[in-house]
Scaffold this active site. Structure first.
Site, short mmCIF file in Angstrom:
data_model
loop_
_atom_site.label_atom_id
_atom_site.label_comp_id
_atom_site.label_asym_id
_atom_site.label_seq_id
_atom_site.Cartn_x
_atom_site.Cartn_y
_atom_site.Cartn_z
N VAL A 11 0.83 -1.20 0.00
CA VAL A 11 0.00 0.00 0.00
C VAL A 11 0.87 1.26 0.00
CG1 VAL A 11 -1.66 1.32 1.37
CG2 VAL A 11 -1.94 -1.15 1.12
N GLU A 150 -7.56 2.84 2.06
CA GLU A 150 -7.25 2.61 0.64
C GLU A 150 -8.20 1.54 0.10
OE1 GLU A 150 -5.91 -0.34 -0.51
OE2 GLU A 150 -5.52 -1.29 1.42
N PHE A 151 -8.49 1.67 -1.20
CA PHE A 151 -9.40 0.71 -1.83
C PHE A 151 -8.75 0.06 -3.05
CE2 PHE A 151 -12.04 3.93 0.29
CZ PHE A 151 -12.74 3.11 1.17
N LYS A 203 -14.13 1.12 5.45
CA LYS A 203 -13.20 0.15 4.88
C LYS A 203 -13.59 -1.30 5.23
CE LYS A 203 -9.71 -1.86 3.22
NZ LYS A 203 -8.68 -1.69 2.25
N ASN A 207 -15.08 -4.02 2.37
CA ASN A 207 -14.44 -5.30 2.06
C ASN A 207 -15.33 -6.47 2.45
OD1 ASN A 207 -12.18 -4.32 0.86
ND2 ASN A 207 -10.72 -5.06 2.38
N PHE A 248 -17.76 -8.93 -8.71
CA PHE A 248 -17.64 -9.77 -7.51
C PHE A 248 -18.75 -10.80 -7.39
CE2 PHE A 248 -13.87 -8.51 -5.14
CZ PHE A 248 -13.43 -7.52 -6.01
N CYS A 259 -6.19 -9.43 2.36
CA CYS A 259 -7.19 -8.46 2.85
C CYS A 259 -8.49 -9.12 3.31
CB CYS A 259 -7.49 -7.45 1.76
SG CYS A 259 -6.02 -6.58 1.22
C1 UGA Z 1 -9.45 -6.22 -1.93
C2 UGA Z 1 -10.51 -5.17 -2.34
O1 UGA Z 1 -11.08 -5.52 -3.59
C3 UGA Z 1 -9.89 -3.77 -2.44
O2 UGA Z 1 -10.89 -2.80 -2.73
C4 UGA Z 1 -9.21 -3.44 -1.10
O3 UGA Z 1 -8.59 -2.18 -1.13
C5 UGA Z 1 -8.18 -4.50 -0.79
O4 UGA Z 1 -8.83 -5.78 -0.73
C6 UGA Z 1 -7.54 -4.17 0.54
O5 UGA Z 1 -8.24 -4.18 1.55
O6 UGA Z 1 -6.38 -3.77 0.56
P1 UGA Z 1 -7.55 -7.60 -3.21
O7 UGA Z 1 -7.40 -8.37 -1.94
O8 UGA Z 1 -6.34 -7.09 -3.89
O9 UGA Z 1 -8.50 -6.30 -2.98
O10 UGA Z 1 -8.27 -8.56 -4.25
P2 UGA Z 1 -9.72 -8.71 -4.90
O11 UGA Z 1 -9.65 -8.38 -6.32
O12 UGA Z 1 -10.75 -8.02 -4.12
O13 UGA Z 1 -9.92 -10.30 -4.75
C7 UGA Z 1 -9.98 -10.92 -3.46
C8 UGA Z 1 -10.26 -12.39 -3.60
O14 UGA Z 1 -11.59 -12.61 -4.05
C9 UGA Z 1 -9.36 -13.13 -4.61
O15 UGA Z 1 -8.98 -14.37 -4.06
C10 UGA Z 1 -10.26 -13.34 -5.81
O16 UGA Z 1 -9.91 -14.47 -6.55
C11 UGA Z 1 -11.62 -13.52 -5.14
N1 UGA Z 1 -12.77 -13.16 -6.00
C12 UGA Z 1 -12.95 -11.87 -6.42
C13 UGA Z 1 -13.71 -14.14 -6.33
O17 UGA Z 1 -13.59 -15.32 -5.93
N2 UGA Z 1 -14.79 -13.79 -7.09
C14 UGA Z 1 -14.99 -12.52 -7.53
O18 UGA Z 1 -16.00 -12.27 -8.20
C15 UGA Z 1 -14.04 -11.54 -7.19
#
Ligand code: UGA
Length: 428
Positions: A11, A150-151, A203, A207, A248, A259
């Site tokens: 981050v 942060e997002f 936040k 999440n 999602f 996260c």
């Molecule tokens: C997540 C949030 O999306 C961000 O907005 C946030 O800032 C971040 O956490 C954080 O708190 O720092 P991230 O962990 O990088 O981001 O990844 P995501 O893209 O959200 O995916 C998380 C998990 O969900 C992954 O394992 C992904 O494979 C899974 N996922 C995601 C699914 O199984 N299905 C979906 O439709 C989307």
């Protein structure tokens, strides 16, 4: 504006770099001297699309620098961001000792007005504690504490930061609002100013809601499997409603990463402490854990005994476009396969180096196709887009039996079946 970012991890590094890119003067601080030297030499310790070029560009332009000295950073910067890890503890709570340690260090260097911003993801009421800590170690210090969550998502962090949906600024005093708005003005995003506690809650609540969407669609996928429906069509139909949205709603082996698992546990924990047990989120966690089991059950049903079976694995990162393997469901599945005596050959475009020590029993191969050599089954565990265009017919020919389990609904079922695979995915 002159800004300091304490913590040059995921981050901190991305945030500091993007602040420099829009013209701010940024000092990134880290207590790991080796990392500081690496960054000064232009070596980036993480894989994140677009980051390396931006770091090099802004270092060369003199807007971005790295140091191990918090003192220098605090002296030179009006606003100091705390972006240190907040790792999970076995009981589900968050270890806030890094945040507390940095607050103490910052405190002793403050000589004139400073804004201390919490960027790390923390439970509600942490900002209040940061303010108390600074005042304890530097009584009368002229400060404002701000929460600015942060997002950004790994894999698209630079883009998320440069083009945010919204900026949340939680303040305890009006005085901090103008400088905070000035920092974010170049990003042209809606700015939401709230109190400190609300910003921290935004936040965790955001999440958790995203994780809830994933568990919801994974539960729907189970009903699809039992009824012969197709979860993708269901998600499309649901997602077309603007109030719901399609994002999602991709079914799979479950969410992982540094996260969601941590933040959901922490939110459950803090809610309980505050007197409201959040049973809905407990269910979200249960569905997520169960999703991995349901997937493994399908593999066992097809192969019967896993001992001495050769299983090829595509994908080890917790999601596509990253080398991060923290709380990766793919790694958990590989561990289970190994524990049951399977021989695992694995490939990931970016995450093999980081995965190696977590699953020492698995053999990492150089090319994706090689996981298929003599394999009894092949598992897709990470949603890397690259996997879609692999030479699937050639892959099938390398396998002993053409069993393909797609844990991310990445491939086209009809296409895979027409190539001769016995293809299984999630809810389709
Ligand atoms: C997540 C949030 O999306 C961000 O907005 C946030 O800032 C971040 O956490 C954080 O708190 O720092 P991230 O962990 O990088 O981001 O990844 P995501 O893209 O959200 O995916 C998380 C998990 O969900 C992954 O394992 C992904 O494979 C899974 N996922 C995601 C699914 O199984 N299905 C979906 O439709 C989307």
């Amino acid at each position: 504006m002159k800004l300091a970012i304490v913590g040059s991890g995921y981050v901190g590094l991305v945030t500091g770099t993007c602040f420099a890119e829009v013209g701010h003067q940024v000092i990134c601080v880290d207590n790991d001297l080796k990392k500081v030297h690496q960054l000064q030499d232009g070596q980036i310790p993480i894989y994140e699309p677009g980051l390396e070029e931006l770091v090099k560009k802004n270092v060369a332009a003199g807007r971005l620098s790295f140091t191990a000295s918090i003192g220098d950073a605090v002296q030179q910067s009006l606003v100091i961001f705390i972006a240190v890890p907040t790792p999970p503890q076995p009981d589900g709570s968050v270890d806030l000792s890094f945040v507390e340690g940095v607050a103490r260090e910052i405190a002793v260097h403050i000589k004139e007005y400073r804004i201390v911003v919490d960027k790390s993801t923390v439970p509600v009421k942490t900002g209040e504690k940061v303010a108390q800590t600074i005042n304890r170690y530097n009584p009368g210090a002229d400060i404002d504490v701000v929460s600015n969550p942060e997002f950004l998502r790994e894999g698209s962090a630079v883009e998320d930061l440069m083009k945010p949906d919204r900026i949340v600024i939680g303040v305890s005093s009006e005085r901090a609002v103008a400088p905070m708005k000035e920092i974010y003005q170049p990003f042209h995003a809606p700015i939401l100013v709230t109190d400190l506690n609300s910003a921290e809650l935004i936040k965790h609540a955001a999440n958790s809601f995203l994780a809830l969407k994933i568990s919801y669609i994974n539960a729907v996928a189970a009903i699809c499997e039992a009824s012969g429906a197709n979860v993708e069509r269901v998600a499309d139909g649901m997602g077309a409603d603007k109030r719901i949205g399609r994002a999602f709603l991709n079914a799979g082996v479950g969410y992982g990463g540094s996260c969601f698992p941590k933040d959901i546990s922490a939110f459950i924990r803090i809610s309980r402490e505050l007197g409201y047990p959040f049973h809905l989120l407990e269910e979200v966690e249960k569905i997520n854990a169960n999703q991995k089991e349901r997937f493994l059950k399908k593999v066992r049903e097809a192969l019967w005994i896993l001992r001495n079976k050769k299983i090829g694995v595509l994908g080890l990162a917790f999601k596509g476009n990253t080398d991060d393997v923290r709380s990766s469901v793919a790694i958990e599945i590989v561990k289970q396969l190994l524990a049951e005596g399977a021989e695992v050959r694995a490939f990931d475009p970016k995450a093999m180096e980081k995965a190696e020590s977590l699953v020492p029993g698995a053999k990492m191969v150089e090319k994706a196709e090689e996981v298929a050599d003599g394999a009894d089954a092949l598992l897709v565990l990470t949603e890397w887009t690259d996997f879609k265009s692999l030479p699937w017919l050639a892959i099938k020919k390398r396998m002993l039996s053409p069993l393909l389990f797609d844990g991310r609904n990445l491939l086209n079922p009809e296409e895979m079946r027409s190539l001769g695979f016995t293809y299984t995915s999630i809810g389709r």
